[in-house]
Write a protein that holds these residues in place. Structure first.
Motif, PDB file in Angstrom:
ATOM      1  N   PHE A 226       0.714  -1.251  -0.030  1.00 20.62           N
ATOM      2  CA  PHE A 226      -0.097   0.082   0.007  1.00 20.62           C
ATOM      3  C   PHE A 226       1.005   1.381  -0.081  1.00 20.62           C
ATOM      4  O   PHE A 226       0.259   2.388   0.157  1.00 20.62           O
ATOM      5  CB  PHE A 226      -1.022   0.033   1.039  1.00 20.62           C
ATOM      6  N   ALA A 227       2.125   1.034  -0.089  1.00 26.01           N
ATOM      7  CA  ALA A 227       3.107   2.291  -0.185  1.00 26.01           C
ATOM      8  C   ALA A 227       2.957   2.862  -1.388  1.00 26.01           C
ATOM      9  O   ALA A 227       2.581   2.187  -2.725  1.00 26.01           O
ATOM     10  CB  ALA A 227       4.562   1.753   0.119  1.00 26.01           C
ATOM     11  N   PRO A 228       3.232   4.150  -1.801  1.00 23.13           N
ATOM     12  CA  PRO A 228       3.489   4.618  -3.263  1.00 23.13           C
ATOM     13  C   PRO A 228       4.623   3.846  -4.113  1.00 23.13           C
ATOM     14  O   PRO A 228       5.321   3.595  -3.451  1.00 23.13           O
ATOM     15  CB  PRO A 228       3.743   6.291  -3.110  1.00 23.13           C
ATOM     16  N   ASP A 229       4.602   4.032  -5.382  1.00 28.48           N
ATOM     17  CA  ASP A 229       5.285   3.213  -5.912  1.00 28.48           C
ATOM     18  C   ASP A 229       6.799   3.863  -5.867  1.00 28.48           C
ATOM     19  O   ASP A 229       7.838   3.107  -5.883  1.00 28.48           O
ATOM     20  CB  ASP A 229       5.124   3.504  -7.607  1.00 28.48           C
ATOM     21  N   GLU A 230       6.889   5.037  -5.607  1.00 28.60           N
ATOM     22  CA  GLU A 230       8.405   5.810  -5.191  1.00 28.60           C
ATOM     23  C   GLU A 230       8.067   6.693  -4.046  1.00 28.60           C
ATOM     24  O   GLU A 230       7.118   7.270  -3.658  1.00 28.60           O
ATOM     25  CB  GLU A 230       8.678   6.677  -6.446  1.00 28.60           C
ATOM     26  N   PRO A 231       9.036   6.677  -3.365  1.00 23.81           N
ATOM     27  CA  PRO A 231       9.129   7.372  -1.697  1.00 23.81           C
ATOM     28  C   PRO A 231       8.733   9.052  -2.284  1.00 23.81           C
ATOM     29  O   PRO A 231       9.179   9.551  -3.419  1.00 23.81           O
ATOM     30  CB  PRO A 231      10.544   7.255  -1.339  1.00 23.81           C
ATOM     31  N   ASP A 232       8.284   9.560  -1.447  1.00 26.45           N
ATOM     32  CA  ASP A 232       8.034  11.073  -1.317  1.00 26.45           C
ATOM     33  C   ASP A 232       7.889  11.616   0.067  1.00 26.45           C
ATOM     34  O   ASP A 232       7.923  10.819   0.871  1.00 26.45           O
ATOM     35  CB  ASP A 232       6.622  11.277  -2.159  1.00 26.45           C
ATOM     36  N   GLY A 233       7.585  12.817   0.100  1.00 27.07           N
ATOM     37  CA  GLY A 233       7.824  13.656   1.318  1.00 27.07           C
ATOM     38  C   GLY A 233       6.262  13.551   2.022  1.00 27.07           C
ATOM     39  O   GLY A 233       6.244  14.175   3.218  1.00 27.07           O
ATOM     40  N   TRP A 234       5.232  13.062   1.646  1.00 28.07           N
ATOM     41  CA  TRP A 234       3.956  13.226   2.169  1.00 28.07           C
ATOM     42  C   TRP A 234       3.784  12.754   3.483  1.00 28.07           C
ATOM     43  O   TRP A 234       4.131  11.608   3.863  1.00 28.07           O
ATOM     44  CB  TRP A 234       2.621  12.878   1.429  1.00 28.07           C
ATOM     45  N   GLN A 235       3.192  13.679   4.639  1.00 27.16           N
ATOM     46  CA  GLN A 235       2.931  13.332   5.824  1.00 27.16           C
ATOM     47  C   GLN A 235       1.301  13.480   6.187  1.00 27.16           C
ATOM     48  O   GLN A 235       0.952  14.687   5.527  1.00 27.16           O
ATOM     49  CB  GLN A 235       3.791  13.984   6.829  1.00 27.16           C
ATOM     50  N   MET A 236       0.671  12.557   7.003  1.00 31.26           N
ATOM     51  CA  MET A 236      -0.999  12.770   6.990  1.00 31.26           C
ATOM     52  C   MET A 236      -1.049  14.098   7.635  1.00 31.26           C
ATOM     53  O   MET A 236      -0.113  14.603   8.503  1.00 31.26           O
ATOM     54  CB  MET A 236      -1.177  11.562   7.779  1.00 31.26           C
ATOM     55  N   GLY A 237      -2.216  14.669   7.416  1.00 30.72           N
ATOM     56  CA  GLY A 237      -2.379  15.964   7.639  1.00 30.72           C
ATOM     57  C   GLY A 237      -2.859  16.142   9.322  1.00 30.72           C
ATOM     58  O   GLY A 237      -3.345  15.096  10.041  1.00 30.72           O
ATOM     59  N   ALA A 238      -3.056  17.498   9.735  1.00 27.98           N
ATOM     60  CA  ALA A 238      -3.281  17.748  10.938  1.00 27.98           C
ATOM     61  C   ALA A 238      -4.524  18.257  10.936  1.00 27.98           C
ATOM     62  O   ALA A 238      -5.134  18.883   9.745  1.00 27.98           O
ATOM     63  CB  ALA A 238      -2.568  18.993  11.875  1.00 27.98           C
TER      64      ALA A 238
END
Length: 640
Positions: A226-238
């Protein structure tokens, strides 16, 4: 999408060197100095300079007063460590406090029947404490019940409105935490042997040089489906929550100038307004860069989005009765889900959760779904607010090796900042789950003090002792039954009961203190009063009896905004909880009462008494809080 920007109790702890007043000519050299402070005291006609600096010495310092931090601090103190709990807000509870009002969820909805597998130990004590003393279900009262719980604990000191801002290091070991107390303008240096960062963002840990990461791992790194195909910087929001009430008459609303209009036409169908009056969890803003550094920008945007949504509901929607609703509370401090994740000796990952990996060093568990909120939050209306990748049918385990730093010797974690991937975090971040981690690391930290070692030594040399301690104190470790050699109940020749409607009295000694995965591990009486008898072939020396009773762990008792009552939610004291019982020991052929409790309020019931020489005990069960039968899961016996 948002644009990226280029009171100390005697014996608890030692407080030394606390000068309250100094002359202006003295050399100050610390954060609390105010060399230009022009203080004229009218009482004595003198000019002086306030000196506000404290140095505190303790065994364990816990940073962060959310539920994980509370459980860590209480566990450490109960296990004999002089403990300080540092909280940067005026109230305890973190996201569950009146500032946030998030439900204390954990293993809430295992499939297929959406049943609970409620967390026990200290978090169970807290939730029961609330059910006894907060029947009105007030969030500010919950704050103060947490305060009562913490300050009533011997060996534990609480510092509110205080943030640990910097670690003072000696190589890879934290010597002290430099803290700032806003309300008293005081710099506080806390010297400790062990540090536990439960603050979420982990500022102290970050300044120590502890390894950490942010963002989303790509599929390849840990083989996560369930991870994205490539790493990225997104963090779940507040998130910002709101609460409204029906005022019984039309209540007009005019949006403030900074409200951001809500684009309902382009929203994903799963962004619904069900239960709007209790807040919409999907009013959130995430980040693909520095979510901590951007926090004030995020807060301001969230205020705009929240009022924009409310403007749509009030002035443009066709929700029945909305014209009579008015806002009665709006959150001002966004509730965070994700930022730093510190690296331990093991990184917990998606496959460990979905594959139910059994860890030899298991110390906690979870079972909330893989609830990954969508990247960008409300700024990405096309996607559903959360992907809910995977729903669990049974609980997963959390290893101790994920709860301490890989490169800082005396640093542990509990909460959302533990060693795990972004996808694992999407489930483990729930507060009740984090509380199991807190109890584990607090207990381990106290062991470090007594054994003169560090967390990695506990993992490598003393994990069995840690697990036995946790099980005795009513933690639950899946697939790890108790086998405490000091428990004299294990040597009993007979365990019998006066009446039985289900289970078997012999199960009170099987090492599992709850019914689990369809297997019964307790005994239930046929009516009340009832009794359980335990006998030994040879007399034993006895001074402690510990009993785990029923509180219906398949049903949640966390406080909810809707005060829900259903097959798996309850809004009062569990009727199954034992209220009245006593314990007798057979001494010289006669039954002698050694303990009684007629106002019990805990699942784990302890009786401590002067040592007796006995060949048997009798537990007399008299009354519950409403259930016709009493159910027990474990009886332990110890010599002092």
């Amino acid at each position: 999408m948002m644009k990226r920007r280029d009171y100390f109790k005697s014996g608890a702890v030692a407080a030394v060197g606390i000068p309250m007043l100094g002359k202006a000519s003295e050399d100050q050299g610390f954060q609390g100095e105010r060399a230009a402070d022009n203080w004229y005291q009218v009482a004595d006609g003198e000019c002086a300079l306030p000196i506000r600096k404290k140095r505190i010495q303790c065994d364990v310092a816990v940073l962060g007063g959310g539920l994980a931090g509370i459980c860590a601090a209480v566990a450490a103190a109960r296990n004999g460590a002089r403990t300080v709990l540092v909280q940067d807000r005026p109230v305890l509870g973190g996201n569950s406090s009146s500032e946030m009002r998030v439900h204390v969820n954990g293993v809430n909805h295992l499939r297929p029947d959406n049943y609970a597998e409620r967390e026990t130990g200290i978090i169970e004590e807290l939730l029961l404490h609330n059910r006894f003393h907060n029947k009105q279900e007030s969030w500010p009262v919950w704050d103060h019940l947490l305060y009562d719980f913490v300050i009533s604990e011997p060996n534990l000191e609480l510092l509110l409105n205080t943030q640990a801002t910097k670690a003072i290091m000696d190589g890879s070991t934290i010597q002290a935490a430099k803290c700032w107390q806003l309300t008293t303008e005081t710099e506080i240096i806390i010297e400790a042997e062990q540090f536990i960062d439960c603050s979420g963002d982990g500022l102290l840990a970050a300044t120590s040089g502890a390894l950490y990461r942010t963002g989303r791992e790509g599929k390849k790194e840990f083989g996560e489906k369930f991870a994205p195909d490539e790493p990225d910087g997104w963090q779940m929001g507040a998130t910002l929550l709101m609460h409204s009430e029906d005022m019984g008459k039309p209540m007009p609303f005019e949006a403030p100038s900074w409200a951001i209009p809500y684009d309902v036409e382009n929203q994903n169908p799963k962004r619904n307004f069900n239960g709007f009056h209790n807040g919409l969890w999907w009013m959130e803003v995430g980040s693909d860069a520095d979510i901590i550094g951007e926090q004030e920008e995020i807060r301001h945007k969230l205020m705009g989005y929240a009022y924009g949504v409310w403007d749509y509901l009030k002035n443009h929607s066709d929700i029945p009765g909305i014209e009579n609703h008015a806002l009665t509370w709006v959150q001002s401090l966004p509730g965070k889900r994700e930022s730093r994740r510190f690296i331990g000796d093991y990184i917990l990952r998606e496959g460990d959760l979905t594959g139910h990996t059994h860890f030899k060093d298991t110390v906690g568990y979870g079972g909330w779904s893989l609830d990954e909120h969508c990247w960008a939050g409300i700024e990405n209306l096309e996607d559903p607010p959360s992907y809910f990748h995977y729903h669990f049918h049974k609980v997963y385990e959390i290893p101790y090796r994920s709860l301490y730093s890989k490169n800082i010797t005396n640093l542990s974690f509990a909460g959302r900042n533990i060693s795990q991937t972004h996808i694992a975090l999407s489930s483990t971040r729930l507060m009740a789950t984090c509380s199991t981690m807190g109890m584990a690391v607090g207990t381990a930290a106290a062991m470090c003090i007594h054994k003169h070692c560090n967390p990695r030594d506990i993992a490598q040399k003393h994990i069995n002792a840690l697990q036995e301690n946790l099980l005795r104190e009513d933690s639950f470790l899946p697939h790890r039954p108790a086998r405490d050699e000091k428990d004299l109940a294990r040597k009993a020749a007979l365990i019998a009961a006066s009446s039985t409607v289900s289970g078997d009295a012999a199960l009170l000694n099987d090492g599992v203190a709850r019914d689990f995965e369809g297997v019964e591990h307790g005994w239930e009486s046929h009516g009340l009063p009832a009794e359980v008898i335990m006998e030994w072939e040879e007399p034993i020396n006895l001074s402690k009896v510990e009993i785990k009773c029923d509180t219906n762990l398949k049903r949640n008792i966390c406080m909810r905004k809707d005060s829900k009552v259903s097959f798996n939610y309850w809004n009062d004291v569990p009727v199954e909880l034992l209220k009245s019982l006593d314990v007798e020991a057979r001494v010289n052929g006669k039954w002698v009462k050694v303990g009684s409790n007629h106002d019990n309020r805990r699942r784990l019931i302890k009786f401590d008494f002067d040592p007796v020489r006995t060949s048997g005990i009798r537990i007399n069960l008299k009354e519950t809080y409403g259930a016709p039968n009493a159910k027990l899961f474990e009886v332990r016996c110890y010599e002092a």
